[in-house]
Structure formats: C-alpha cells, structure tokens
Design a protein around this motif. Structure first.
Motif, PDB file in Angstrom:
ATOM      1  N   ALA A 383     -74.312 -27.038 -43.323  1.00  0.00           N
ATOM      2  CA  ALA A 383     -74.774 -28.292 -42.376  1.00  0.00           C
ATOM      3  C   ALA A 383     -75.938 -28.624 -42.338  1.00  0.00           C
ATOM      4  O   ALA A 383     -76.422 -29.810 -42.209  1.00  0.00           O
ATOM      5  N   VAL A 384     -76.923 -27.579 -42.270  1.00  0.00           N
ATOM      6  CA  VAL A 384     -78.349 -28.016 -42.100  1.00  0.00           C
ATOM      7  C   VAL A 384     -78.632 -28.553 -43.596  1.00  0.00           C
ATOM      8  O   VAL A 384     -79.454 -29.693 -43.623  1.00  0.00           O
ATOM      9  N   GLU A 385     -78.357 -27.946 -44.855  1.00  0.00           N
ATOM     10  CA  GLU A 385     -78.663 -28.687 -46.088  1.00  0.00           C
ATOM     11  C   GLU A 385     -78.281 -29.916 -46.252  1.00  0.00           C
ATOM     12  O   GLU A 385     -78.977 -30.658 -46.840  1.00  0.00           O
ATOM     13  N   LYS A 386     -77.050 -30.467 -45.694  1.00  0.00           N
ATOM     14  CA  LYS A 386     -76.584 -31.606 -45.726  1.00  0.00           C
ATOM     15  C   LYS A 386     -77.115 -32.620 -44.693  1.00  0.00           C
ATOM     16  O   LYS A 386     -77.107 -33.785 -44.774  1.00  0.00           O
ATOM     17  N   GLY A 387     -78.104 -32.026 -43.652  1.00  0.00           N
ATOM     18  CA  GLY A 387     -78.666 -32.729 -42.747  1.00  0.00           C
ATOM     19  C   GLY A 387     -77.649 -33.393 -41.756  1.00  0.00           C
ATOM     20  O   GLY A 387     -77.910 -34.535 -41.344  1.00  0.00           O
ATOM     21  N   GLU A 388     -76.468 -32.434 -41.550  1.00  0.00           N
ATOM     22  CA  GLU A 388     -75.354 -32.864 -40.433  1.00  0.00           C
ATOM     23  C   GLU A 388     -75.130 -31.595 -39.798  1.00  0.00           C
ATOM     24  O   GLU A 388     -73.830 -31.168 -39.926  1.00  0.00           O
ATOM     25  N   SER A 389     -75.878 -31.376 -38.996  1.00  0.00           N
ATOM     26  CA  SER A 389     -75.906 -30.084 -37.921  1.00  0.00           C
ATOM     27  C   SER A 389     -75.550 -30.327 -36.567  1.00  0.00           C
ATOM     28  O   SER A 389     -75.655 -29.293 -35.925  1.00  0.00           O
ATOM     29  N   GLN A 390     -74.932 -31.489 -36.361  1.00  0.00           N
ATOM     30  CA  GLN A 390     -74.426 -31.717 -35.029  1.00  0.00           C
ATOM     31  C   GLN A 390     -72.935 -30.786 -34.728  1.00  0.00           C
ATOM     32  O   GLN A 390     -72.278 -30.400 -35.491  1.00  0.00           O
ATOM     33  N   GLY A 391     -72.823 -30.345 -33.659  1.00  0.00           N
ATOM     34  CA  GLY A 391     -71.632 -29.765 -33.113  1.00  0.00           C
ATOM     35  C   GLY A 391     -71.802 -28.353 -32.991  1.00  0.00           C
ATOM     36  O   GLY A 391     -72.742 -27.642 -32.951  1.00  0.00           O
ATOM     37  N   PHE A 392     -70.462 -27.680 -32.827  1.00  0.00           N
ATOM     38  CA  PHE A 392     -70.400 -26.148 -32.887  1.00  0.00           C
ATOM     39  C   PHE A 392     -69.036 -25.877 -33.313  1.00  0.00           C
ATOM     40  O   PHE A 392     -67.985 -26.628 -33.340  1.00  0.00           O
ATOM     41  N   MET A 393     -68.682 -24.421 -33.699  1.00  0.00           N
ATOM     42  CA  MET A 393     -67.338 -23.928 -33.826  1.00  0.00           C
ATOM     43  C   MET A 393     -67.105 -22.775 -32.779  1.00  0.00           C
ATOM     44  O   MET A 393     -67.892 -22.140 -32.538  1.00  0.00           O
ATOM     45  N   ARG A 394     -65.711 -22.967 -32.495  1.00  0.00           N
ATOM     46  CA  ARG A 394     -65.444 -21.672 -31.569  1.00  0.00           C
ATOM     47  C   ARG A 394     -64.192 -21.103 -31.805  1.00  0.00           C
ATOM     48  O   ARG A 394     -63.287 -21.920 -32.221  1.00  0.00           O
ATOM     49  N   ALA A 395     -63.957 -20.094 -31.643  1.00  0.00           N
ATOM     50  CA  ALA A 395     -62.520 -19.204 -31.924  1.00  0.00           C
ATOM     51  C   ALA A 395     -62.171 -18.537 -30.682  1.00  0.00           C
ATOM     52  O   ALA A 395     -62.944 -17.919 -30.187  1.00  0.00           O
ATOM     53  N   ILE A 396     -60.662 -18.390 -30.296  1.00  0.00           N
ATOM     54  CA  ILE A 396     -60.347 -17.890 -29.119  1.00  0.00           C
ATOM     55  C   ILE A 396     -59.447 -16.658 -29.406  1.00  0.00           C
ATOM     56  O   ILE A 396     -58.629 -17.155 -30.221  1.00  0.00           O
ATOM     57  N   VAL A 397     -59.597 -15.569 -29.132  1.00  0.00           N
ATOM     58  CA  VAL A 397     -58.790 -14.385 -29.465  1.00  0.00           C
ATOM     59  C   VAL A 397     -58.038 -13.659 -28.419  1.00  0.00           C
ATOM     60  O   VAL A 397     -59.045 -13.635 -27.177  1.00  0.00           O
ATOM     61  N   ASP A 398     -56.834 -13.417 -28.415  1.00  0.00           N
ATOM     62  CA  ASP A 398     -56.308 -12.283 -27.487  1.00  0.00           C
ATOM     63  C   ASP A 398     -56.717 -11.074 -27.485  1.00  0.00           C
ATOM     64  O   ASP A 398     -56.765 -10.320 -28.672  1.00  0.00           O
ATOM     65  N   ALA A 399     -57.330 -10.304 -26.547  1.00  0.00           N
ATOM     66  CA  ALA A 399     -58.179  -9.353 -26.787  1.00  0.00           C
ATOM     67  C   ALA A 399     -57.310  -8.022 -26.808  1.00  0.00           C
ATOM     68  O   ALA A 399     -57.828  -7.031 -27.443  1.00  0.00           O
ATOM     69  N   ASP A 400     -56.122  -8.102 -26.398  1.00  0.00           N
ATOM     70  CA  ASP A 400     -55.021  -6.979 -26.443  1.00  0.00           C
ATOM     71  C   ASP A 400     -54.403  -7.037 -27.819  1.00  0.00           C
ATOM     72  O   ASP A 400     -54.239  -5.792 -28.334  1.00  0.00           O
ATOM     73  N   THR A 401     -54.087  -8.272 -28.269  1.00  0.00           N
ATOM     74  CA  THR A 401     -53.231  -8.055 -29.729  1.00  0.00           C
ATOM     75  C   THR A 401     -54.135  -8.413 -31.073  1.00  0.00           C
ATOM     76  O   THR A 401     -53.907  -8.062 -32.029  1.00  0.00           O
ATOM     77  N   GLY A 402     -55.259  -9.164 -30.752  1.00  0.00           N
ATOM     78  CA  GLY A 402     -56.160  -9.498 -31.747  1.00  0.00           C
ATOM     79  C   GLY A 402     -55.640 -10.854 -32.368  1.00  0.00           C
ATOM     80  O   GLY A 402     -56.212 -11.466 -33.215  1.00  0.00           O
ATOM     81  N   ALA A 403     -54.565 -11.516 -31.607  1.00  0.00           N
ATOM     82  CA  ALA A 403     -54.131 -12.716 -32.261  1.00  0.00           C
ATOM     83  C   ALA A 403     -55.186 -13.870 -31.993  1.00  0.00           C
ATOM     84  O   ALA A 403     -55.817 -13.863 -30.912  1.00  0.00           O
ATOM     85  N   ILE A 404     -55.328 -14.791 -32.948  1.00  0.00           N
ATOM     86  CA  ILE A 404     -56.106 -15.980 -32.813  1.00  0.00           C
ATOM     87  C   ILE A 404     -55.202 -16.909 -31.896  1.00  0.00           C
ATOM     88  O   ILE A 404     -54.089 -17.394 -32.220  1.00  0.00           O
TER      89      ILE A 404
END
Length: 459
Positions: A383-404
């Motif tokens: 993203a930085v190389e392309k000059g397009e570094s807006q935003g963010f990524m996020r993932a949510i996981v079930d702590a007990d099962t490890g499922a996304i």
C-alpha cells in the motif's frame, strides 16, 4: 389457449439465465420472460456500469497525482464525460447482449419479452400470451426507493438507474444517502470534477459497519473534498432558480445544501408490486419482499423467488448463489440452503472495503470471548509503495474455538484480500490455518497472517 411449459422464469437478472440453462439442459421445456434489458440490475445499472465508471474516476485521480510518482503530464487534466459514458455503455451493452444471446440460444427455451403477471398459481400472462407451468421462478430484482421527502415532487432528481444516462459533469451533485451506492457515486463524481455533498440522515455513514470503519471512510471522502452532512434527519427539497435545495433539518437555523443536481440513494425496493402476486396467493412482507424458506420456496408449492426480490441478499453474488441453491435441490439431490452462506460484500469506493461475516459490534453482542487483530494500511508495504495507504484491516476470532468470525479490510485491494479469510471460514478451519501460511511478498494479502499472529483479547 395457454402455452404449457415445465418451468417459467420471470426475469433475466443474475439467477434467471443460469437457471434457465440448467433446467433446459436437463431436458425441461422452459419459458423465460424479460420486460426490459437482459441481464438485470448488475449488467445494466449496477455492478458492471458503475464499476466501469469507478475505473474512469480512478484513472482521473491517478492522473492528477502523477507528479507524486515522478510522472510529468503536460497541461491540466480534463475529463470527457461523453467518452466516459460511451466506454461505460459499450461494456454494459456487450454484457447485456451476451446474456440475451445466451438465453435465446438455449435448447428447449422460449424467450418472451413483456411484463409478466400472475393469473393463478401456475399461469402467467405476458401481453396476449398465457403461459402455464408447474414450476415458476420469480427473479424480478429491485429498483431505487423514492423516499417520502416533502417537495421532492417539485424538483428533478436522479437515481442509480437514471445516472446511467448522464453524459455531462454536474456542477454540484447532492447525494442523499450515505451508504454503498451514494458513496460510490459521490466519490466518482468528485474525481470527475464535480462539487459533491453527501447527505445522511443518521449520525454516521454506512451504519451497518463498525464506527471506526464509518469514520475512516468519511475521512477518505473528506480528504478528497467531499462535504459530508450527517444527522440530516428532516429532509425536504425545493427549487431555487436553477438550483435544487435540500433542507437538512427542521430546526430554527435550518441547515441546507444547494446544488445543481440531486441523486437519491436511500435504498431499494423489490419489483414485486405489479406481478399480480395476490392472484397466485404468494406471501410478501411489509416491504414487498417475497417470503421464502431456506431453499427459496415461497408459501405456494411450485413457486420459488430468487435474487433481490426475496430479501435474502441484495448482491449479484447472493443472487447467483440463489440459483445454485435451487438447482442443487431440484436437479442434483444436494440439499443446499441459504443459511449455508457467509455474509460477504464490498463497498467499491477507493480504497475499497471488503467485508465478511460479523462486524466487531455484532461479535460483541453475540456474547463470545473474542480475539481481534488490527493492522493499519500504513504498515502494509504494498500500500505504501503504491501511495495508497489509507484504511486498515481487522479480523475477529472466537477465542475458544479459533474460528474466524468476521473481517473488515478497508484498503487497497481490500475487496480481493478479504477472500483469503472467507475461504478459511467456509472450510471451518481455525485462524491458524492462515496465520501460519506463507504468502507472497510484497502483497497486501501477506499481512493477513501477520495480523492474525498478533491477536489481542477484547474486553
């Protein structure tokens, strides 16, 4: 005298032609009915033409930024809107034409052009023709919702459909609606050179998303010079000379937005109101969507509803999956159902938002013990190389099962990257399946394992 078929399909949107091909390929005598252009919303006024316009708007934006990359372009950047529209029309019309050629070329399939209306649970009239079948599939799609907005009947306005006819640059486009359609049109026309005001009734944009996603999207749009007006909860419209004025609230010092053109993007309604559903006894909900079960059957035996008109998904990909579910159950002895699919969609602003599964708010409300991984796009090399570094990524996981449980990827190619998480979710594998994977460098996707290696508990 009625014409007898083994199946009737009403509408040639995403589900209809594919279903016609499967049914006719199995030897059934099929009728397919289309009242307008072949291909439905996606091909004619939705995905294909709008993403073609988004591509032109991206090129305009990149050309203006050329100097940042050390590229010198002589003279000011100008936009030929007639050529932009012509390119869009060519691509859209080719797709529509291909759908029409496909269905007309199917064996055992007869194409009828006109508006279909039920006369009973197994008969449909198209003009002077009366068609009869024991299986009927409704695939009639939806259209733009026109809100009950005082004064709207006194001003000209555009919808996502009539925007397809625009071959000029609006001086100042007011967009009523701060969700997917409104934001995509707002950003693209700002990039073409219009002043743009986005008006949203609620306290934030795209309210189905998490608050920080809404805020990040707003910052991206405002950085490009788009005026975002939130909490506009008492909308009115009036003419003022050659301007359209939208009242934003009803307080004493009432806010207003005055522009040259008005675009309504406040939602969709199903095209079910003129089908004669009552004559067939087909049940709909309060919003006009046809009620269906997990296998897309209506309350009337032998009648199914697919695509946008059933309220079970408002996307091209969910419509196509509806076809797959119906075909699997009817022809393959494969009992598939709607609840098998994981919610997934994208907001095609630039950079795009890719979404799968639950939002963080939804995951918290589920009562699960959660782990969350987050990474800003400023720490994604590609993203930085392309000059397009807006935003963010996020993932949510079930702590007990490890499922996304879900993910939001707002950033360059986020609409593509999110599928690496979606596929692991469909495989019902734990997050370690991808956190331990070795991805190619330098890409955006390579940071998904890195993000998942740094999960943090949510209080």
């Amino acid at each position: 005298m009625s014409q007898r078929f083994e199946a009737i399909i009403i509408g040639t949107g995403q589900a209809g032609p594919a279903l016609a091909a499967r049914l006719s390929g199995s030897g059934m005598k099929v009728a397919i009915i289309e009242r307008g252009r072949f291909g439905g919303t996606c091909v004619n006024t939705g995905c294909i033409p709008t993403k073609t316009l988004v591509a032109s708007a991206y090129a305009a934006r990149l050309a203006r930024r050329a100097a940042e990359y050390g590229v010198v372009i002589g003279g000011p950047i100008t936009i030929d809107m007639k050529q932009v529209k012509a390119r869009k029309d060519q691509i859209s019309e080719r797709s529509s034409s291909n759908v029409e050629k496909w269905v007309r070329g199917l064996a055992h399939c007869t194409v009828y052009q006109g508006h279909a209306r039920f006369e009973s649970a197994n008969t449909v009239r198209v003009g002077d023709e009366l068609l009869e079948a024991e299986r009927i599939f409704i695939n009639v799609g939806g259209r733009a919702l026109i809100p009950p907005m005082p004064g709207l009947d006194q001003v000209p306005y555009l919808t996502n459909s009539t925007m397809m006819d625009v071959d000029f640059l609006p001086e100042h486009l007011i967009v009523v609606g701060g969700s997917y359609i409104g934001l995509e049109f707002g950003q693209m026309y700002r990039r073409f050179g219009s002043r743009v005001t986005i008006v949203e009734r609620g306290p934030r944009l795209i309210q189905r998303e998490d608050e920080d996603v809404s805020q990040a999207v707003q910052e991206i749009l405002e950085a490009e010079g788009i005026d975002v007006q939130l909490d506009s909860n008492c909308l009115t419209a009036r003419r003022d000379g050659d301007k359209v004025v939208v009242g934003l609230d009803c307080s004493g010092g009432a806010r207003e937005a005055a522009g040259s053109h008005l675009l309504l993007a406040v939602g969709r309604v199903p095209n079910t109101d003129a089908l004669g559903l009552d004559k067939a006894g087909i049940a709909t909900n309060a919003h006009g969507y046809i009620e269906v079960d997990e296998q897309l059957r209506t309350n009337v035996p032998g009648i199914w509803a697919l695509g946008d008109c059933n309220g079970r998904g408002a996307f091209t990909h969910t419509s196509y999956n509806d076809y797959e579910i119906v075909a699997a159950n009817l022809l393959d002895n494969d009992p598939r159902k709607v609840s098998d699919r994981i919610p997934a969609y994208a907001l095609f602003i630039d950079p795009p938002l890719g979404r799968v599964g639950m939002t963080l708010n939804e995951a918290k409300q589920s009562g699960r013990k959660l782990l969350v991984g987050t990474r800003p796009m400023t720490r994604v090399g590609r993203a930085v190389e392309k000059g397009e570094s807006q935003g963010f990524m996020r993932a949510i996981v079930d702590a007990d099962t490890g499922a996304i449980l879900g993910a939001s990827i707002l950033g360059v190619t986020g609409d593509e990257v999110v599928h690496s998480l979606l596929d692991v979710m469909y495989a019902e594998m734990p997050y370690t399946t991808i956190s331990r994977a070795v991805h190619v460098h330098p890409t955006v996707t390579e940071l998904v394992p890195t993000m998942l290696q740094d999960l943090q508990p949510v209080a």
